[in-house]
Design a protein around this motif. Structure first.
Motif, mmCIF file in Angstrom:
data_model
loop_
_atom_site.group_PDB
_atom_site.id
_atom_site.type_symbol
_atom_site.label_atom_id
_atom_site.label_comp_id
_atom_site.label_asym_id
_atom_site.label_seq_id
_atom_site.Cartn_x
_atom_site.Cartn_y
_atom_site.Cartn_z
ATOM 1 N N LEU A 303 1.032 -0.899 0.388
ATOM 2 C CA LEU A 303 -0.144 -0.022 -0.156
ATOM 3 C C LEU A 303 0.610 1.376 -0.340
ATOM 4 C CD1 LEU A 303 -3.296 -0.722 2.499
ATOM 5 C CD2 LEU A 303 -2.727 -1.148 0.139
ATOM 6 N N GLN A 304 0.710 1.952 -0.841
ATOM 7 C CA GLN A 304 1.032 3.525 -1.050
ATOM 8 C C GLN A 304 0.263 4.704 -0.939
ATOM 9 O OE1 GLN A 304 3.867 2.890 -4.175
ATOM 10 N NE2 GLN A 304 4.660 3.865 -3.266
ATOM 11 N N MET A 305 0.470 5.839 0.054
ATOM 12 C CA MET A 305 0.218 6.999 -0.560
ATOM 13 C C MET A 305 1.277 7.985 -0.737
ATOM 14 S SD MET A 305 -1.385 9.684 2.860
ATOM 15 C CE MET A 305 0.510 10.959 3.040
ATOM 16 N N LEU A 306 0.779 9.100 -1.539
ATOM 17 C CA LEU A 306 1.827 10.039 -2.066
ATOM 18 C C LEU A 306 0.932 11.613 -2.269
ATOM 19 C CD1 LEU A 306 1.914 6.842 -4.084
ATOM 20 C CD2 LEU A 306 3.541 8.550 -4.608
ATOM 21 N N LEU A 307 1.516 12.040 -1.527
ATOM 22 C CA LEU A 307 1.117 13.508 -1.114
ATOM 23 C C LEU A 307 1.924 14.616 -1.647
ATOM 24 C CD1 LEU A 307 -0.854 15.792 -0.883
ATOM 25 C CD2 LEU A 307 -0.154 15.665 2.133
ATOM 26 N N TYR A 308 1.793 15.869 -2.687
ATOM 27 C CA TYR A 308 3.007 16.504 -2.571
ATOM 28 C C TYR A 308 2.588 17.816 -2.942
ATOM 29 C CZ TYR A 308 2.708 15.684 -8.113
ATOM 30 O OH TYR A 308 1.788 15.946 -9.097
ATOM 31 N N HIS A 309 3.504 18.606 -3.128
ATOM 32 C CA HIS A 309 2.937 20.103 -3.555
ATOM 33 C C HIS A 309 3.847 20.750 -3.860
ATOM 34 C CE1 HIS A 309 2.610 24.876 -0.706
ATOM 35 N NE2 HIS A 309 1.635 24.504 -2.704
ATOM 36 N N ASN A 310 3.114 21.529 -5.172
ATOM 37 C CA ASN A 310 4.446 22.527 -5.601
ATOM 38 C C ASN A 310 4.391 23.702 -5.626
ATOM 39 O OD1 ASN A 310 6.071 20.238 -6.479
ATOM 40 N ND2 ASN A 310 5.112 19.729 -8.391
ATOM 41 N N ASP A 311 5.006 25.280 -5.460
ATOM 42 C CA ASP A 311 4.929 26.424 -5.742
ATOM 43 C C ASP A 311 5.203 26.529 -6.257
ATOM 44 O OD1 ASP A 311 2.797 28.596 -3.937
ATOM 45 O OD2 ASP A 311 4.624 29.178 -3.717
ATOM 46 N N MET A 312 4.927 27.546 -6.785
ATOM 47 C CA MET A 312 6.232 28.513 -8.037
ATOM 48 C C MET A 312 5.360 30.010 -8.305
ATOM 49 S SD MET A 312 7.350 28.016 -11.843
ATOM 50 C CE MET A 312 8.423 26.579 -11.460
ATOM 51 N N ASP A 313 6.363 31.231 -7.997
ATOM 52 C CA ASP A 313 6.524 32.272 -7.953
ATOM 53 C C ASP A 313 6.930 32.956 -9.433
ATOM 54 O OD1 ASP A 313 4.361 32.510 -6.553
ATOM 55 O OD2 ASP A 313 5.688 32.842 -4.770
ATOM 56 N N VAL A 314 6.961 33.380 -9.923
ATOM 57 C CA VAL A 314 7.605 33.948 -11.555
ATOM 58 C C VAL A 314 6.791 35.600 -11.513
ATOM 59 C CG1 VAL A 314 7.411 33.920 -14.168
ATOM 60 C CG2 VAL A 314 6.936 31.665 -12.636
ATOM 61 N N SER A 315 7.977 36.267 -12.124
ATOM 62 C CA SER A 315 7.848 37.575 -11.415
ATOM 63 C C SER A 315 8.936 38.222 -12.921
ATOM 64 C CB SER A 315 8.958 38.392 -10.165
ATOM 65 O OG SER A 315 9.414 39.822 -10.499
ATOM 66 N N ASP A 316 8.900 38.951 -13.584
ATOM 67 C CA ASP A 316 9.214 39.281 -15.238
ATOM 68 C C ASP A 316 9.597 40.807 -15.082
ATOM 69 O OD1 ASP A 316 9.119 37.434 -16.129
ATOM 70 O OD2 ASP A 316 7.613 36.765 -17.748
ATOM 71 N N GLU A 317 10.471 41.362 -14.838
ATOM 72 C CA GLU A 317 10.693 42.811 -15.128
ATOM 73 C C GLU A 317 10.800 43.678 -16.945
ATOM 74 O OE1 GLU A 317 11.124 44.040 -12.332
ATOM 75 O OE2 GLU A 317 11.419 42.208 -10.834
ATOM 76 N N ILE A 318 9.774 43.859 -17.417
ATOM 77 C CA ILE A 318 9.670 44.814 -18.268
ATOM 78 C C ILE A 318 9.881 45.915 -18.818
ATOM 79 C CG2 ILE A 318 7.630 44.547 -20.541
ATOM 80 C CD1 ILE A 318 6.475 42.013 -18.977
#
Length: 691
Positions: A303-318
């Motif tokens: 038996l397996q339980m897999l839990l994950y969380h990804n978080d990305m912030d992107v900031s562009d200087e224009i």
């Protein structure tokens, strides 16, 4: 002849033909069938040679002879022997893959079809955690926090793997397996300096924190990108330098003989120069957390339980832009397009986007009978994106998706193994859709296996593909320019594929062959069509189901490992795309041929020899035929030669490696855009292992 046999509309005829050929070949085989052992039985040869075990195709431990798909394994020895500097370089060793640098900051790889600046339709996982982002509909390879030193091996399914990994495993899937905290101990330092101001450092420590075994890493990578070039006879300054710093932690706790708990966490921060002839600075911050709990049951199931969380912030200087600057007119000019309305800042200096994912999966691996194994799982995923420029709204967009799947392996006889996989997926209460795979592996001889597989897969649009609305506004009622808008009725992409494979071993399994013949039929593929729109330039790109095409071809890969000193790997692939895309929609309908985007011929060779005095010499050769990169520029055929020399010393308990790598020991060639010229690079490396 091949195309006729692989016609997906006649699978019954093809199956009968394959079975008939198999029976005839088996009857003619001189060896008594009673001497052929079951794939599940280990022989003396199996014990003495390396038998790769993979999980990526079904989530079960399988040998290559049991898998329902063509699988490439890049093991630790291959990684060390290669002249690769980053993870992306490893895919130059895989048949059918196109690997390229969009610029010095962005890397791309795709399988067979239409690789653009953000390649899609390829699932990428690190230790089972998906790393593709809905915000880009792709993988940002600079942010995943994995260096070559961190990798134990890489598994690549060449072909659709949706029945195991979900809809994004549309054409292929990759699982990068990092080093276990249980293997080795002590400190590791690896540094590289080279051309283009390459400056890479990776520091790792493997040890114990009480009852928890862990591997902790800190890495820094930096380069100055491509050299300045020219475009249409004018100098072009290519400002695509990048640097990245990341830290990761992988812990393993085994409180008893039945349970194990693995937990990972990582952060990274990147500064990148990205663009096409005009460049902006992008800051990308990324973090993840991952938990994998496993329990072995008394029956042998898991038996397996897999839990994950990804978080990305992107900031562009224009660069800020006023409407008058964009038009080259003042608001008092007679040609001013908004009479009575003053000039206004229409593009701000900062653009910020966010992407977040939560994923929970429960998985059961059982053996209900001696000849039957099954994996069954259910999962739920939450995706959230935010970005004013991409979605024309200040708030977040989100979607929840569910999936349920099963993969079965039935050893029907000593010669025949049948695999079947099915997945049901649904998003936001929309209509559900099924993807499936059926495969049969027939053993002509203990060292010769043929495989027939059929796939039916769907790929649902990501949040970016279904919700993008990229416009420049004067106010809520006036759109000055529309770049990309998603069609409201965008549909799932569809794939039907069939493959015939052969796996063979010679010389006591020291030589391995893998051959794959395939036809892939893709319909309703998501792309962009140009259409009229009431803005200042009167047109917009509509993201819609615009493409329909077939990919026909074959692939060969081989590996020869006569002893621990010699390694030879080679591959060749041929693929041909035939199909069309809607370039402009009515009233000015224009259909364009997709065939010119075929990478028809690709080949590679890796040769390595280790001497008794601690010196290892390696060479990599990569060949690509002429093609036109999709959304890039035309590229001539090229052959790239990479060289590597390593000298190892053992001093007290430490091992020291000094290496020299030469990438592209020859004339420059173009990467994605013709002005991105990949020139010869020299990289000096130092690695110290201190147990």
């Amino acid at each position: 002849m091949l195309i006729a046999l692989l016609d997906i509309k006649r699978p019954t005829y093809f199956l009968l033909l394959l079975v008939s050929s198999t029976i005839n070949a088996a009857n003619l085989w001189s060896e008594d069938a009673s001497s052929i052992s079951s794939p599940a039985v280990l022989t003396e040869t199996d014990i003495l040679v390396d038998i790769p075990i993979v999980q990526v195709a079904t989530h079960m431990d399988q040998t290559l002879a049991q898998t329902p798909a063509s699988v490439t394994i890049i093991d630790r020895q291959t990684i060390q022997a290669s002249a690769a500097l980053g993870v992306i370089d490893l895919f130059r060793l895989v048949p059918g893959f196109q690997t390229y640098f969009v610029d010095g900051s962005r890397m791309g790889t795709t399988y067979h079809a239409l690789g653009d600046e953000y390649p899609r339709r390829l699932e990428v996982k690190v230790d089972g955690r998906s790393v593709y982002e809905s915000l880009f509909s792709a993988v940002d390879w600079s942010s995943i926090g994995v260096t070559l030193d961190d990798i134990e091996y890489v598994e690549i399914v060449r072909g659709a793997n949706a029945s195991a990994d979900g809809s994004n495993a549309f054409l292929a899937s990759i699982n990068i397996v990092t080093k276990s905290p249980l293997v080795g101990s002590g400190w590791s330092l690896n540094s590289q300096l080279g051309s283009g101001d390459i400056r890479n450092v990776n520091l790792a420590y493997t040890g114990d924190l009480g009852s928890i075994s862990h591997r902790t890493t800190l890495s820094f990578r930096s380069n100055d990108g491509f050299d300045d070039s020219s475009f249409q006879g004018q100098p072009l300054k290519i400002d695509d330098s990048s640097d990245n710093i990341s830290a990761t932690f992988r812990g393993l706790w085994t409180p008893n003989a039945r349970d194990s708990l693995e937990f990972q966490a990582g952060i990274s921060d990147s500064n990148q120069g990205i663009g096409e002839r005009e460049y902006i600075e992008r800051n990308l911050s990324y973090q993840y957390q991952y938990v994998n709990w496993s329990r072995l049951m008394a029956s042998g199931s898991k038996l397996q339980m897999l839990l994950y969380h990804n978080d990305m912030d992107v900031s562009d200087e224009i660069t800020p832009l006023f409407l008058s600057q964009a038009l080259g007119l003042s608001d008092s000019s007679p040609g001013w397009p908004l009479p009575g309305l003053p000039d206004k800042l229409v593009i701000d200096a900062h653009d910020r986007s966010e992407s977040e994912r939560w994923d929970l999966e429960l998985r059961s691996i059982v053996n209900p009978r001696d000849n039957l194994r099954a994996v069954t799982g259910i999962a739920v995923r939450y995706d959230r994106v935010k970005g004013q420029e991409l979605f024309d709204r200040p708030d977040s967009l989100s979607e929840t998706s569910q999936r349920a799947y099963t993969n079965l392996e039935w050893t029907s006889s000593d010669r025949l193994i049948l695999n079947g996989g099915l997945i049901l997926e649904q998003k936001n209460n929309a209509a559900s859709y099924f993807s499936y795979r059926l495969a049969s592996n027939y053993q002509l001889h203990p060292e010769h296996i043929i495989r027939l597989a059929v796939n039916r897969s769907f790929r649902s649009p990501t949040l970016l593909e279904s919700q993008q609305k990229q416009v420049v506004r004067y106010n809520d009622n006036i759109i000055l320019d529309a770049s990309v808008i998603s069609d409201a009725d965008i549909n799932n992409e569809r794939l039907r594929s069939m493959e015939l494979g052969y796996l063979g071993y010679l010389f006591d399994r020291r030589l391995r062959f893998d051959i794959r013949l395939f036809r892939e039929q893709l319909t309703d593929v998501i792309n962009e069509r140009r259409s009229g729109f009431p803005d200042l330039d009167n047109f917009v790109n509509i993201r819609d189901n615009t493409d329909n095409f077939n990919v026909d071809g074959f692939e060969i890969q081989t590996q020869y490992k006569p002893n621990s000193q010699v390694l030879l790997r080679a591959h060749y692939s041929y693929s041909d795309i035939s199909g069309e895309t809607i370039y402009t929609s009515p009233p000015a309908l224009e259909i364009r041929d997709l065939g010119l985007h075929s990478l028809k011929h690709g080949a590679g060779l890796l040769a390595s020899y280790g001497f008794d005095n601690g010196v290892t010499l390696s060479s990599m050769a990569s060949y690509s035929s002429a093609t036109k990169h999709y959304r890039g520029t035309a590229a001539e055929n090229y052959t790239r030669i990479d060289l590597k020399a390593i000298k190892r010393w053992a001093i007290n308990r430490a091992n020291i490696d000094l290496s020299l790598t030469v990438q592209n020991a020859g004339d420059p060639y173009s990467e994605f855009y013709f002005y991105n010229q990949f020139k010869t690079q020299y990289i000096l490396g130092l690695k110290i292992l201190m147990p």
